[in-house]
Design a protein around this motif. Structure first.
Motif, PDB file in Angstrom:
ATOM      1  N   GLN A 154     -13.358  -5.487   6.816  1.00 25.86           N
ATOM      2  CA  GLN A 154     -14.053  -5.452   5.314  1.00 25.86           C
ATOM      3  C   GLN A 154     -13.494  -4.444   4.505  1.00 25.86           C
ATOM      4  N   MET A 155     -13.030  -3.178   4.793  1.00 27.05           N
ATOM      5  CA  MET A 155     -12.269  -2.610   3.939  1.00 27.05           C
ATOM      6  C   MET A 155     -10.872  -2.916   3.547  1.00 27.05           C
ATOM      7  N   VAL A 156     -10.133  -3.600   4.485  1.00 25.29           N
ATOM      8  CA  VAL A 156      -9.070  -4.262   3.931  1.00 25.29           C
ATOM      9  C   VAL A 156      -9.284  -5.455   2.716  1.00 25.29           C
ATOM     10  N   ILE A 157     -10.033  -6.054   3.149  1.00 24.97           N
ATOM     11  CA  ILE A 157     -10.556  -7.314   2.207  1.00 24.97           C
ATOM     12  C   ILE A 157     -11.166  -6.689   0.773  1.00 24.97           C
ATOM     13  N   ASP A 158     -11.805  -5.728   0.916  1.00 24.43           N
ATOM     14  CA  ASP A 158     -12.059  -5.048  -0.428  1.00 24.43           C
ATOM     15  C   ASP A 158     -11.206  -4.537  -1.115  1.00 24.43           C
ATOM     16  N   ALA A 159     -10.026  -4.039  -0.528  1.00 18.14           N
ATOM     17  CA  ALA A 159      -9.017  -3.282  -1.243  1.00 18.14           C
ATOM     18  C   ALA A 159      -8.029  -4.540  -1.792  1.00 18.14           C
ATOM     19  N   VAL A 160      -7.612  -5.611  -1.165  1.00 22.23           N
ATOM     20  CA  VAL A 160      -6.990  -6.284  -1.589  1.00 22.23           C
ATOM     21  C   VAL A 160      -7.350  -7.936  -2.027  1.00 22.23           C
ATOM     22  N   PRO A 161      -7.735  -8.321  -3.239  1.00 24.19           N
ATOM     23  CA  PRO A 161      -8.445  -9.096  -3.717  1.00 24.19           C
ATOM     24  C   PRO A 161      -8.105 -10.662  -2.945  1.00 24.19           C
ATOM     25  N   SER A 162      -6.746 -10.671  -2.764  1.00 19.27           N
ATOM     26  CA  SER A 162      -6.359 -12.212  -2.378  1.00 19.27           C
ATOM     27  C   SER A 162      -6.496 -12.249  -0.771  1.00 19.27           C
TER      28      SER A 162
END
Length: 233
Positions: A154-162
């Motif tokens: 979830q942290m990765v998804i939140d940090a990178v919009p694509s």
């Protein structure tokens, strides 16, 4: 440039010259520190060079690296650490903290490398260490799903919009291989475009006209890559 080299021991590669400058600066500060008999005196270039000549040694590093060459190819776990392209021998490090690193001979360095990225907030950060201790108390590896995977994803998804979904891997090579296989499966195409001089991992097709260690050593290709590997473009 020649004068700068005189102030740096030959055993230290150009990659570490900036780090050595930090060591010399620390030594120069010590010369002017309260309680030092030379306190109050002007810290000159000759003073800094004297600090380098008297306090910087790599005897233990040389011994450890000598033993490593009988245990690992080139004495290292990555070709770029062998110093073949810059001369001298690697410095063997003992510990790190914050922005600093210490080698086995006790020399202190300012670290501008940061483990090539992961130590972006500094080495052995107290908050990170505490989180690691709590995680280690539960075990070092499960080989099965765990709740922390969801949190990190979830942290990765939140940090990178694509990014919509995440698949974790053990290395960059594994990630690139999985990505390539996914693209081929989705498009039904076999050919890929690879830029000359770029490093995308250790798989055969990625090492053709690669970057990183291959480019550093000035090799046109990586020996051992079969002729059938894609030539890149």
């Amino acid at each position: 440039r020649r004068r700068a080299r005189l102030a740096v021991p030959r055993a230290v590669s150009s990659m570490f010259r900036l780090l050595v400058i930090g060591t010399l600066a620390s030594g120069a500060s010590a010369l002017a520190a309260p309680g030092n008999p030379n306190a109050g005196s002007r810290v000159s270039r000759s003073n800094v060079q004297n600090v380098a000549a008297t306090s910087f040694t790599t005897t233990k590093s040389a011994e450890i690296f000598g033993a490593a060459k009988d245990l690992m190819p080139g004495g290292v776990s990555s070709p770029v650490r062998a110093f073949k392209s810059v001369g001298g021998e690697p410095v063997v490090f003992d510990r790190v903290k914050g922005a600093y690193a210490w080698d086995v001979d006790g020399n202190k360095y300012i670290d501008y490398v940061g483990t090539w990225g992961p130590a972006i907030i500094g080495h052995a950060d107290d908050t990170v260490l505490e989180a690691l201790r709590k995680a280690l108390e539960k075990g070092t590896s499960f080989g099965a799903p765990c709740a922390l995977e969801n949190e990190l994803a979830q942290m990765v998804i939140d940090a990178v919009p694509s990014v919509e979904m995440v698949r974790f891997t053990n290395s960059g090579t594994e990630a690139c291989m999985g990505c390539l296989r996914l693209m081929r499966a989705y498009t039904g195409r076999e050919k890929i475009i690879k830029f000359i001089g770029c490093y995308h991992g250790h798989a055969d097709s990625f090492l053709v006209q690669a970057g990183s260690g291959v480019a550093t050593l000035g090799l046109p290709d990586s020996p051992g890559v079969p002729p059938g590997a894609p030539p890149g473009a």
